[in-house]
Design a protein around this motif. Structure first.
Motif, PDB file in Angstrom:
ATOM      1  N   PRO A   1       0.754  -1.139  -0.102  1.00 16.43           N
ATOM      2  CA  PRO A   1       0.135   0.055  -0.145  1.00 16.43           C
ATOM      3  C   PRO A   1       0.747   1.237   0.111  1.00 16.43           C
ATOM      4  O   PRO A   1       0.270   2.581  -0.071  1.00 16.43           O
ATOM      5  N   GLY A   2       2.259   1.138   0.257  1.00 11.00           N
ATOM      6  CA  GLY A   2       2.915   2.348   0.377  1.00 11.00           C
ATOM      7  C   GLY A   2       3.587   2.439   1.573  1.00 11.00           C
ATOM      8  O   GLY A   2       3.460   1.771   2.728  1.00 11.00           O
TER       9      GLY A   2
ATOM     10  N   ALA B   1      -5.066  -2.436   5.889  1.00 10.86           N
ATOM     11  CA  ALA B   1      -4.013  -2.543   5.027  1.00 10.86           C
ATOM     12  C   ALA B   1      -2.855  -3.276   5.436  1.00 10.86           C
ATOM     13  O   ALA B   1      -2.448  -4.118   4.457  1.00 10.86           O
ATOM     14  N   LEU B   2      -2.604  -3.387   6.504  1.00 10.56           N
ATOM     15  CA  LEU B   2      -1.692  -4.271   7.261  1.00 10.56           C
ATOM     16  C   LEU B   2      -2.062  -5.644   7.311  1.00 10.56           C
ATOM     17  O   LEU B   2      -1.132  -6.589   6.713  1.00 10.56           O
ATOM     18  N   ALA B   3      -3.302  -5.956   7.387  1.00 13.86           N
ATOM     19  CA  ALA B   3      -3.737  -7.529   7.272  1.00 13.86           C
ATOM     20  C   ALA B   3      -3.616  -7.741   5.681  1.00 13.86           C
ATOM     21  O   ALA B   3      -3.283  -8.981   5.613  1.00 13.86           O
ATOM     22  N   ARG B   4      -4.098  -7.199   4.852  1.00 14.56           N
ATOM     23  CA  ARG B   4      -4.117  -7.233   3.611  1.00 14.56           C
ATOM     24  C   ARG B   4      -2.548  -7.762   3.124  1.00 14.56           C
ATOM     25  O   ARG B   4      -2.427  -8.704   2.375  1.00 14.56           O
TER      26      ARG B   4
ATOM     27  N   ALA C   1      12.282   0.881   8.631  1.00 16.44           N
ATOM     28  CA  ALA C   1      11.048   1.733   8.999  1.00 16.44           C
ATOM     29  C   ALA C   1      10.246   1.911   7.709  1.00 16.44           C
ATOM     30  O   ALA C   1      10.585   1.847   6.706  1.00 16.44           O
ATOM     31  N   TYR C   2       8.926   1.865   8.024  1.00 17.17           N
ATOM     32  CA  TYR C   2       7.793   2.314   7.090  1.00 17.17           C
ATOM     33  C   TYR C   2       7.295   1.265   5.985  1.00 17.17           C
ATOM     34  O   TYR C   2       6.289   1.523   5.436  1.00 17.17           O
ATOM     35  N   TRP C   3       7.920   0.152   6.096  1.00 20.42           N
ATOM     36  CA  TRP C   3       7.451  -0.950   5.270  1.00 20.42           C
ATOM     37  C   TRP C   3       6.269  -1.957   5.599  1.00 20.42           C
ATOM     38  O   TRP C   3       5.769  -2.384   4.679  1.00 20.42           O
ATOM     39  N   GLY C   4       5.783  -1.646   6.744  1.00 18.70           N
ATOM     40  CA  GLY C   4       4.648  -2.344   7.172  1.00 18.70           C
ATOM     41  C   GLY C   4       4.696  -3.683   7.324  1.00 18.70           C
ATOM     42  O   GLY C   4       5.415  -4.425   7.088  1.00 18.70           O
ATOM     43  N   GLY C   5       3.170  -4.172   6.698  1.00 20.99           N
ATOM     44  CA  GLY C   5       2.889  -5.408   6.548  1.00 20.99           C
ATOM     45  C   GLY C   5       3.723  -5.984   5.314  1.00 20.99           C
ATOM     46  O   GLY C   5       4.047  -7.218   5.734  1.00 20.99           O
ATOM     47  N   TYR C   6       3.818  -5.207   4.436  1.00 22.07           N
ATOM     48  CA  TYR C   6       4.721  -5.843   3.278  1.00 22.07           C
ATOM     49  C   TYR C   6       6.007  -6.229   3.936  1.00 22.07           C
ATOM     50  O   TYR C   6       6.584  -7.506   3.551  1.00 22.07           O
TER      51      TYR C   6
ATOM     52  N   ALA D   1       4.253  -1.123 -10.743  1.00 24.54           N
ATOM     53  CA  ALA D   1       3.406  -0.159 -10.019  1.00 24.54           C
ATOM     54  C   ALA D   1       3.781  -0.436  -8.339  1.00 24.54           C
ATOM     55  O   ALA D   1       3.676   0.552  -7.713  1.00 24.54           O
ATOM     56  N   LEU D   2       4.151  -1.469  -8.221  1.00 25.60           N
ATOM     57  CA  LEU D   2       4.492  -1.860  -6.769  1.00 25.60           C
ATOM     58  C   LEU D   2       5.554  -0.959  -6.481  1.00 25.60           C
ATOM     59  O   LEU D   2       5.782  -0.180  -5.245  1.00 25.60           O
ATOM     60  N   ARG D   3       6.824  -0.894  -7.016  1.00 28.90           N
ATOM     61  CA  ARG D   3       7.783  -0.109  -6.742  1.00 28.90           C
ATOM     62  C   ARG D   3       7.511   1.451  -7.131  1.00 28.90           C
ATOM     63  O   ARG D   3       8.150   2.158  -6.100  1.00 28.90           O
ATOM     64  N   ALA D   4       6.652   1.849  -7.847  1.00 27.94           N
ATOM     65  CA  ALA D   4       6.434   3.118  -8.012  1.00 27.94           C
ATOM     66  C   ALA D   4       5.876   3.709  -6.704  1.00 27.94           C
ATOM     67  O   ALA D   4       5.940   5.028  -6.404  1.00 27.94           O
TER      68      ALA D   4
END
Length: 228
Positions: free
Chosen positions: A99-100, A111-114, A154-159, A195-198
């Motif tokens: 998600p970013g 979004a974390l769970a997804r 930092a900031y990469w979350g669930g991904y 799109a993911l990297r963008a």
């Protein structure tokens, strides 16, 4: 790349409506495989279908949104492949969700769970469903993934957490399957214009690798390793 490297083999590619997934479907088809392309964007899947058919390849589409798919849906995918082709030789996990970049304290729980589900749980469920068929065919699983260190940044979350967990999952599978002929591969692609990297590097303007180049290089490396 050897045109007949995957001749007679059946390959399932998830995330085939995305950049790397579509590229993997193309190169596997060019290598002679029957490709089952799964994804959630129907128009992109159809474009991939037309492209591979125009090249003389073999492809079947299996639309599936991994966010809502349950274990039974993954089992059904594998069963339909076996019913249709009698075998499964290669499972390529390219579906991903990012998600970013967001501070954890502000991250949307959904979004974390997804991100955790699509990047980890869904891949695990499909791998579980596919392993008996892969064992019968002495096949392989390929995890297209990011560096394990993402889970410590930092900031990469669930991904990011899912990337670290996937590396652990692959080590676990290799340990459990060391007496079988199922191979577990990691594909950590270089920077690609996807799109993911963008979402993480929207400012990036440097020349970076194309998904087709990355997919073809992976298949070439697999071919050379098989000749050793």
């Amino acid at each position: 790349m050897s045109p007949g490297l995957l001749a007679g083999q059946v390959v399932v590619v998830t995330g085939a409506s995305g950049g790397l997934g579509g590229a993997m479907a193309q190169v596997c088809s060019r290598a002679g495989a029957q490709v089952v392309a799964s994804g959630r964007h129907l128009r992109r899947l159809d474009a991939l279908y037309q492209k591979i058919l125009a090249e003389g390849g073999q492809i079947q589409l299996y639309p599936l949104d991994l966010e809502g798919a349950q274990p039974a849906d993954h089992q059904q995918l594998v069963e339909r492949v076996i019913d249709e082709y009698g075998r499964l030789d290669l499972l390529v996990h390219c579906a991903a969700d990012f998600p970013g970049l967001t501070p954890m304290m502000h991250a949307d729980p959904a979004a974390l769970a997804r991100a955790l589900h699509v990047n980890l749980t869904a891949r695990l469920w499909l791998t579980q469903a596919a392993l008996p068929a892969l064992q019968a065919a002495s096949g392989a699983v390929v995890f297209a993934l990011d560096h394990a260190e993402r889970g410590e940044q930092a900031y990469w979350g669930g991904y990011g957490l899912a990337q670290s967990a996937q590396h652990a999952l692959m080590a676990m599978l290799r340990a459990e399957l060391h007496n079988s002929r199922v191979q577990i591969h990691a594909l950590c692609p270089p920077p690609m214009p996807t799109a993911l990297r963008a979402r993480a590097y929207g400012h990036e303007v440097a020349q970076i690798a194309r998904p087709l180049e990355v997919a073809a290089a992976w298949l070439d490396n697999r071919y050379r390793a098989a000749q050793v």
